[in-house]
Write a protein that holds these residues in place. Structure first.
Motif, PDB file in Angstrom:
ATOM      1  N   VAL A 185       0.842  -1.187   0.000  1.00  0.00           N
ATOM      2  CA  VAL A 185       0.000   0.000   0.000  1.00  0.00           C
ATOM      3  C   VAL A 185       0.881   1.243   0.000  1.00  0.00           C
ATOM      4  CG1 VAL A 185      -1.952  -1.072   1.187  1.00  0.00           C
ATOM      5  CG2 VAL A 185      -0.155   0.005   2.525  1.00  0.00           C
ATOM      6  N   ALA A 186       0.342   2.340  -0.489  1.00  0.00           N
ATOM      7  CA  ALA A 186       0.992   3.646  -0.378  1.00  0.00           C
ATOM      8  C   ALA A 186       0.259   4.416   0.698  1.00  0.00           C
ATOM      9  CB  ALA A 186       0.946   4.397  -1.698  1.00  0.00           C
ATOM     10  N   ARG A 192       3.683   8.891   5.375  1.00  0.00           N
ATOM     11  CA  ARG A 192       4.790   8.466   6.239  1.00  0.00           C
ATOM     12  C   ARG A 192       4.358   8.344   7.694  1.00  0.00           C
ATOM     13  NH1 ARG A 192       7.968  11.303   9.507  1.00  0.00           N
ATOM     14  NH2 ARG A 192       7.173  13.227   8.629  1.00  0.00           N
ATOM     15  N   ARG A 193       3.604   9.311   8.165  1.00  0.00           N
ATOM     16  CA  ARG A 193       3.166   9.323   9.568  1.00  0.00           C
ATOM     17  C   ARG A 193       2.263   8.119   9.884  1.00  0.00           C
ATOM     18  NH1 ARG A 193       3.667  12.617  14.228  1.00  0.00           N
ATOM     19  NH2 ARG A 193       2.430  11.471  15.726  1.00  0.00           N
ATOM     20  N   THR A 194       1.396   7.759   8.963  1.00  0.00           N
ATOM     21  CA  THR A 194       0.520   6.593   9.152  1.00  0.00           C
ATOM     22  C   THR A 194       1.355   5.332   9.300  1.00  0.00           C
ATOM     23  OG1 THR A 194      -1.277   7.608   7.910  1.00  0.00           O
ATOM     24  CG2 THR A 194      -1.327   5.210   8.119  1.00  0.00           C
ATOM     25  N   LEU A 195       2.356   5.175   8.447  1.00  0.00           N
ATOM     26  CA  LEU A 195       3.221   4.004   8.524  1.00  0.00           C
ATOM     27  C   LEU A 195       3.935   3.956   9.869  1.00  0.00           C
ATOM     28  CD1 LEU A 195       4.615   1.522   7.371  1.00  0.00           C
ATOM     29  CD2 LEU A 195       6.258   3.061   6.270  1.00  0.00           C
ATOM     30  N   GLU A 196       4.483   5.078  10.305  1.00  0.00           N
ATOM     31  CA  GLU A 196       5.185   5.112  11.589  1.00  0.00           C
ATOM     32  C   GLU A 196       4.244   4.768  12.742  1.00  0.00           C
ATOM     33  OE1 GLU A 196       6.744   9.065  11.639  1.00  0.00           O
ATOM     34  OE2 GLU A 196       8.400   8.570  10.282  1.00  0.00           O
ATOM     35  N   ASP A 197       3.036   5.329  12.728  1.00  0.00           N
ATOM     36  CA  ASP A 197       2.062   5.065  13.791  1.00  0.00           C
ATOM     37  C   ASP A 197       1.639   3.601  13.819  1.00  0.00           C
ATOM     38  OD1 ASP A 197       2.203   7.740  14.424  1.00  0.00           O
ATOM     39  OD2 ASP A 197       0.243   8.250  13.560  1.00  0.00           O
ATOM     40  N   ARG A 198       1.339   3.034  12.658  1.00  0.00           N
ATOM     41  CA  ARG A 198       0.886   1.632  12.585  1.00  0.00           C
ATOM     42  C   ARG A 198       1.993   0.675  12.996  1.00  0.00           C
ATOM     43  NH1 ARG A 198      -4.474   0.447  12.290  1.00  0.00           N
ATOM     44  NH2 ARG A 198      -5.491   2.063  11.099  1.00  0.00           N
ATOM     45  N   ALA A 199       3.199   0.930  12.522  1.00  0.00           N
ATOM     46  CA  ALA A 199       4.323   0.054  12.856  1.00  0.00           C
ATOM     47  C   ALA A 199       4.613   0.088  14.355  1.00  0.00           C
ATOM     48  CB  ALA A 199       5.560   0.451  12.057  1.00  0.00           C
ATOM     49  N   ALA A 200       4.489   1.251  14.966  1.00  0.00           N
ATOM     50  CA  ALA A 200       4.759   1.385  16.395  1.00  0.00           C
ATOM     51  C   ALA A 200       3.634   0.821  17.260  1.00  0.00           C
ATOM     52  CB  ALA A 200       4.984   2.857  16.747  1.00  0.00           C
ATOM     53  N   VAL A 230       1.808  -6.910  10.387  1.00  0.00           N
ATOM     54  CA  VAL A 230       3.182  -6.415  10.481  1.00  0.00           C
ATOM     55  C   VAL A 230       3.366  -5.426   9.337  1.00  0.00           C
ATOM     56  CG1 VAL A 230       5.616  -7.039  10.359  1.00  0.00           C
ATOM     57  CG2 VAL A 230       3.991  -8.582  11.473  1.00  0.00           C
ATOM     58  N   TRP A 231       3.777  -4.214   9.663  1.00  0.00           N
ATOM     59  CA  TRP A 231       3.981  -3.157   8.664  1.00  0.00           C
ATOM     60  C   TRP A 231       5.482  -2.970   8.461  1.00  0.00           C
ATOM     61  CZ3 TRP A 231       0.051   0.175   6.662  1.00  0.00           C
ATOM     62  CH2 TRP A 231      -1.238  -0.097   7.150  1.00  0.00           C
ATOM     63  N   GLU A 232       5.922  -2.958   7.194  1.00  0.00           N
ATOM     64  CA  GLU A 232       7.330  -2.757   6.887  1.00  0.00           C
ATOM     65  C   GLU A 232       7.475  -1.690   5.807  1.00  0.00           C
ATOM     66  OE1 GLU A 232       9.594  -6.461   6.344  1.00  0.00           O
ATOM     67  OE2 GLU A 232       7.739  -7.463   6.950  1.00  0.00           O
ATOM     68  N   ASP A 233       8.402  -0.784   6.017  1.00  0.00           N
ATOM     69  CA  ASP A 233       8.695   0.272   5.045  1.00  0.00           C
ATOM     70  C   ASP A 233       9.461  -0.336   3.875  1.00  0.00           C
ATOM     71  OD1 ASP A 233       9.139   2.674   3.786  1.00  0.00           O
ATOM     72  OD2 ASP A 233      10.385   3.515   5.367  1.00  0.00           O
ATOM     73  N   VAL A 234       8.985  -0.093   2.653  1.00  0.00           N
ATOM     74  CA  VAL A 234       9.621  -0.651   1.470  1.00  0.00           C
ATOM     75  C   VAL A 234      10.352   0.433   0.673  1.00  0.00           C
ATOM     76  CG1 VAL A 234       9.212  -1.835  -0.730  1.00  0.00           C
ATOM     77  CG2 VAL A 234       7.919  -2.499   1.299  1.00  0.00           C
ATOM     78  N   ASP A 235       9.665   1.550   0.415  1.00  0.00           N
ATOM     79  CA  ASP A 235      10.254   2.580  -0.441  1.00  0.00           C
ATOM     80  C   ASP A 235       9.461   3.867  -0.279  1.00  0.00           C
ATOM     81  OD1 ASP A 235      11.897   3.790  -2.303  1.00  0.00           O
ATOM     82  OD2 ASP A 235      11.242   2.570  -4.000  1.00  0.00           O
ATOM     83  N   GLY A 236      10.001   4.950  -0.774  1.00  0.00           N
ATOM     84  CA  GLY A 236       9.317   6.232  -0.741  1.00  0.00           C
ATOM     85  C   GLY A 236       8.755   6.604  -2.100  1.00  0.00           C
ATOM     86  N   MET A 265       4.751  13.444   2.616  1.00  0.00           N
ATOM     87  CA  MET A 265       5.610  12.374   2.131  1.00  0.00           C
ATOM     88  C   MET A 265       4.883  11.034   2.195  1.00  0.00           C
ATOM     89  SD  MET A 265       9.257  11.241   3.641  1.00  0.00           S
ATOM     90  CE  MET A 265      10.538  11.110   2.455  1.00  0.00           C
ATOM     91  N   LEU A 266       4.921  10.277   1.104  1.00  0.00           N
ATOM     92  CA  LEU A 266       4.268   8.971   1.052  1.00  0.00           C
ATOM     93  C   LEU A 266       5.308   7.862   1.082  1.00  0.00           C
ATOM     94  CD1 LEU A 266       1.619   9.654  -1.720  1.00  0.00           C
ATOM     95  CD2 LEU A 266       1.263   9.646   0.740  1.00  0.00           C
ATOM     96  N   ARG A 267       4.933   6.741   1.659  1.00  0.00           N
ATOM     97  CA  ARG A 267       5.795   5.567   1.724  1.00  0.00           C
ATOM     98  C   ARG A 267       5.058   4.368   1.152  1.00  0.00           C
ATOM     99  NH1 ARG A 267      10.595   6.857   1.986  1.00  0.00           N
ATOM    100  NH2 ARG A 267      11.118   4.795   2.727  1.00  0.00           N
ATOM    101  N   VAL A 268       5.788   3.486   0.509  1.00  0.00           N
ATOM    102  CA  VAL A 268       5.235   2.197   0.098  1.00  0.00           C
ATOM    103  C   VAL A 268       5.486   1.260   1.271  1.00  0.00           C
ATOM    104  CG1 VAL A 268       5.401   0.270  -1.508  1.00  0.00           C
ATOM    105  CG2 VAL A 268       5.678   2.608  -2.337  1.00  0.00           C
ATOM    106  N   ALA A 269       4.429   0.616   1.736  1.00  0.00           N
ATOM    107  CA  ALA A 269       4.545  -0.271   2.892  1.00  0.00           C
ATOM    108  C   ALA A 269       4.057  -1.661   2.535  1.00  0.00           C
ATOM    109  CB  ALA A 269       3.705   0.271   4.052  1.00  0.00           C
ATOM    110  N   ALA A 270       4.774  -2.655   3.041  1.00  0.00           N
ATOM    111  CA  ALA A 270       4.333  -4.043   2.925  1.00  0.00           C
ATOM    112  C   ALA A 270       3.585  -4.383   4.207  1.00  0.00           C
ATOM    113  CB  ALA A 270       5.530  -4.960   2.752  1.00  0.00           C
ATOM    114  N   MET A 271       2.421  -4.983   4.034  1.00  0.00           N
ATOM    115  CA  MET A 271       1.633  -5.414   5.186  1.00  0.00           C
ATOM    116  C   MET A 271       1.481  -6.925   5.085  1.00  0.00           C
ATOM    117  SD  MET A 271      -1.386  -2.524   4.915  1.00  0.00           S
ATOM    118  CE  MET A 271      -2.579  -3.782   5.034  1.00  0.00           C
TER     119      MET A 271
END
Length: 61
Positions: A13-14, A17-25, A32-38, A51-57
């Motif tokens: 998913v794209a 950045r803040r959503t990814l950090e919040d979910r991962a924490a 399990v959320w992992e940062d893949v790319d920006g 800023m958007l991040r590509v995340a693997a869930m």
């Protein structure tokens, strides 16, 4: 999609950045959320608001 069916085990998913950090924490959502790319804000029109991040869930084992 993860809430609707158990057949889906992982996805990309794209997200902001803040959503990814919040979910991962936070954890606790069964994923399990992992940062893949920006992704550059300039790749979107209109420009993405942040800023958007590509995340693997994936489901936790």
């Amino acid at each position: 999609m993860f809430a609707v069916t158990r057949k889906v085990q992982r996805g990309l998913v794209a997200v902001p950045r803040r959503t990814l950090e919040d979910r991962a924490a936070a954890g606790g959502d069964g994923l399990v959320w992992e940062d893949v790319d920006g992704i550059s804000q300039r790749e979107f029109w209109p420009q993405a608001p942040g800023m958007l991040r590509v995340a693997a869930m994936r489901r936790q084992p």
